[in-house]
Design an enzyme around this catalytic site. Sequence first.
Site, PDB file in Angstrom:
ATOM      1  N   SER A 101       0.862  -1.187   0.000  1.00  0.00           N
ATOM      2  CA  SER A 101       0.000   0.000   0.000  1.00  0.00           C
ATOM      3  C   SER A 101       0.898   1.236   0.000  1.00  0.00           C
ATOM      4  CB  SER A 101      -0.865  -0.006   1.267  1.00  0.00           C
ATOM      5  OG  SER A 101      -1.414   1.271   1.507  1.00  0.00           O
ATOM      6  N   TYR A 141      -1.592  -0.411  10.335  1.00  0.00           N
ATOM      7  CA  TYR A 141      -1.636  -0.719   8.896  1.00  0.00           C
ATOM      8  C   TYR A 141      -0.356  -0.221   8.197  1.00  0.00           C
ATOM      9  CZ  TYR A 141      -3.611  -1.128   4.168  1.00  0.00           C
ATOM     10  OH  TYR A 141      -3.835  -1.465   2.856  1.00  0.00           O
TER      11      TYR A 141
HETATM   12  N1  LIG Z   1      -8.958  -1.296  -0.977  1.00  0.00           N
HETATM   13  C1  LIG Z   1      -7.991  -0.393  -0.921  1.00  0.00           C
HETATM   14  O1  LIG Z   1      -8.234   0.811  -1.013  1.00  0.00           O
HETATM   15  C2  LIG Z   1      -6.540  -0.845  -0.773  1.00  0.00           C
HETATM   16  C3  LIG Z   1      -5.533   0.108  -0.938  1.00  0.00           C
HETATM   17  C4  LIG Z   1      -4.206  -0.279  -0.850  1.00  0.00           C
HETATM   18  C5  LIG Z   1      -3.881  -1.587  -0.599  1.00  0.00           C
HETATM   19  N2  LIG Z   1      -4.881  -2.517  -0.434  1.00  0.00           N
HETATM   20  C6  LIG Z   1      -4.499  -3.894  -0.154  1.00  0.00           C
HETATM   21  O2  LIG Z   1      -5.098  -4.743  -1.103  1.00  0.00           O
HETATM   22  C7  LIG Z   1      -5.343  -6.028  -0.522  1.00  0.00           C
HETATM   23  C8  LIG Z   1      -6.775  -6.455  -0.820  1.00  0.00           C
HETATM   24  O3  LIG Z   1      -7.673  -5.475  -0.368  1.00  0.00           O
HETATM   25  P1  LIG Z   1      -9.220  -5.473  -0.802  1.00  0.00           P
HETATM   26  O4  LIG Z   1      -9.669  -4.078  -0.861  1.00  0.00           O
HETATM   27  O5  LIG Z   1      -9.411  -6.358  -1.981  1.00  0.00           O
HETATM   28  O6  LIG Z   1      -9.884  -6.117   0.496  1.00  0.00           O
HETATM   29  P2  LIG Z   1     -10.991  -7.252   0.667  1.00  0.00           P
HETATM   30  O7  LIG Z   1     -11.952  -7.278  -0.458  1.00  0.00           O
HETATM   31  O8  LIG Z   1     -11.490  -7.065   2.063  1.00  0.00           O
HETATM   32  O9  LIG Z   1     -10.119  -8.566   0.585  1.00  0.00           O
HETATM   33  C9  LIG Z   1      -9.308  -8.991   1.618  1.00  0.00           C
HETATM   34  C10 LIG Z   1      -9.197 -10.484   1.483  1.00  0.00           C
HETATM   35  O10 LIG Z   1      -8.293 -10.963   2.487  1.00  0.00           O
HETATM   36  C11 LIG Z   1      -8.861 -12.117   3.090  1.00  0.00           C
HETATM   37  N3  LIG Z   1      -8.394 -12.207   4.462  1.00  0.00           N
HETATM   38  C12 LIG Z   1      -8.443 -11.242   5.409  1.00  0.00           C
HETATM   39  N4  LIG Z   1      -7.968 -11.713   6.566  1.00  0.00           N
HETATM   40  C13 LIG Z   1      -7.601 -13.006   6.335  1.00  0.00           C
HETATM   41  C14 LIG Z   1      -7.043 -14.023   7.130  1.00  0.00           C
HETATM   42  N5  LIG Z   1      -6.765 -13.818   8.428  1.00  0.00           N
HETATM   43  N6  LIG Z   1      -6.788 -15.228   6.576  1.00  0.00           N
HETATM   44  C15 LIG Z   1      -7.088 -15.457   5.258  1.00  0.00           C
HETATM   45  N7  LIG Z   1      -7.611 -14.532   4.455  1.00  0.00           N
HETATM   46  C16 LIG Z   1      -7.865 -13.312   4.987  1.00  0.00           C
HETATM   47  C17 LIG Z   1     -10.368 -11.881   3.025  1.00  0.00           C
HETATM   48  O11 LIG Z   1     -11.080 -13.113   3.029  1.00  0.00           O
HETATM   49  P3  LIG Z   1     -11.824 -13.676   4.347  1.00  0.00           P
HETATM   50  O12 LIG Z   1     -12.409 -12.510   5.037  1.00  0.00           O
HETATM   51  O13 LIG Z   1     -12.767 -14.691   3.837  1.00  0.00           O
HETATM   52  O14 LIG Z   1     -10.718 -14.306   5.154  1.00  0.00           O
HETATM   53  C18 LIG Z   1     -10.526 -11.200   1.686  1.00  0.00           C
HETATM   54  O15 LIG Z   1     -10.683 -12.145   0.657  1.00  0.00           O
HETATM   55  C19 LIG Z   1      -5.010  -5.890   0.956  1.00  0.00           C
HETATM   56  O16 LIG Z   1      -3.713  -6.411   1.219  1.00  0.00           O
HETATM   57  C20 LIG Z   1      -4.995  -4.382   1.177  1.00  0.00           C
HETATM   58  O17 LIG Z   1      -4.154  -3.994   2.250  1.00  0.00           O
HETATM   59  C21 LIG Z   1      -6.199  -2.183  -0.518  1.00  0.00           C
END
Ligand SMILES: NC(=O)c1ccc[n+]([C@@H]2O[C@H](COP(=O)([O-])OP(=O)(O)OC[C@H]3O[C@@H](n4cnc5c(N)ncnc54)[C@H](OP(=O)(O)O)[C@@H]3O)[C@@H](O)[C@H]2O)c1
Length: 263
Positions: free
Chosen positions: A153, A166
């Site tokens: 990020s 974070y």
């Molecule tokens: N959205 C943004 O604005 C943003 C910006 C910068 C970086 N990111 C990064 O992008 C990545 C994905 O984000 P996203 O927005 O796609 O979020 P998301 O839709 O909430 O996806 C997160 C995924 O991680 C899984 N997860 C969370 N905790 C877990 C655990 N303990 N064990 C196994 N799986 C786990 C969740 O599945 P379950 O809940 O089923 O476990 C879910 O599939 C993250 O690393 C985030 O930090 C996001």
Amino acid sequence: MTNNKNNNSGIQRDLQNKLVLITGGAGGVGLECARHFAQLGADLLLIGRRNDQLKAATKMLKKEFDVRAHSLAGDVRNSAFAQQAVEYAHKALNSSIDILINNAGTIFRGDVLKTDDEQWREVIDINLNGVFYFSRAVVNQMQDGGAIVNISSTCGSRASAGLAAYCSSKAAVNMLTKTMALELAPRKINVNGVAPGAINSPMLFSKHLSDINDANIIKKNKDSIPIGTIAEPKEVARAVIFLCHEKHITGEIIALDGGFTVA
Ligand SMILES: NC(=O)c1ccc[n+]([C@@H]2O[C@H](COP(=O)([O-])OP(=O)(O)OC[C@H]3O[C@@H](n4cnc5c(N)ncnc54)[C@H](OP(=O)(O)O)[C@@H]3O)[C@@H](O)[C@H]2O)c1
């Protein structure tokens, strides 16, 4: 003038029939990455905690792209589960993992003084320890010539008040990425990161302390991004695919943030 003795260089990594493990593979960014790999004929192993979501994701991938798509439910905080995922690939899919996308993540929004031990540990455990456990387990069995991409990020390089756990977790992921890139270079395994700013994906809208609505979240983020839009998950997925294709890029954290970190 090119040197013919170097004739293996310059060729992109072929992703067809490669086994790609994506943590958080049924989430916003993870599933979009899975779709992009599937389009290129890769096999998929999706990891997450919610089995119903994983099953729906693999069903969609099989139907839409006619690929082998599997899932395993578990928690990335559990190092034994990382090992189990590797063994599952060997026993059930008869393959080692060729490409690892460490994408699972969580966020806690609150000042340091409002962050209790459990909240701090949860973020570090999922965002950092999970990446470490899966990377270690996977590279232990990966054939030479594989690739790892960590979803970091902008918070890994630019501080953000109210996101201490974070930001700390993603900064550590960046350093883990670079260190592993050096360690694995002799095996021709590329280790890189993608560092998005705001993405139109579930995490952006989750766990806010006030009652801010989605439109206002988007507006607030857009206002701080020079290019004036937030990213779509497919833009992150394309950067991931690029890093998996290219064999001469390693130890890089590619910003995908519309100019946010250079402003
Ligand atoms: N959205 C943004 O604005 C943003 C910006 C910068 C970086 N990111 C990064 O992008 C990545 C994905 O984000 P996203 O927005 O796609 O979020 P998301 O839709 O909430 O996806 C997160 C995924 O991680 C899984 N997860 C969370 N905790 C877990 C655990 N303990 N064990 C196994 N799986 C786990 C969740 O599945 P379950 O809940 O089923 O476990 C879910 O599939 C993250 O690393 C985030 O930090 C996001």
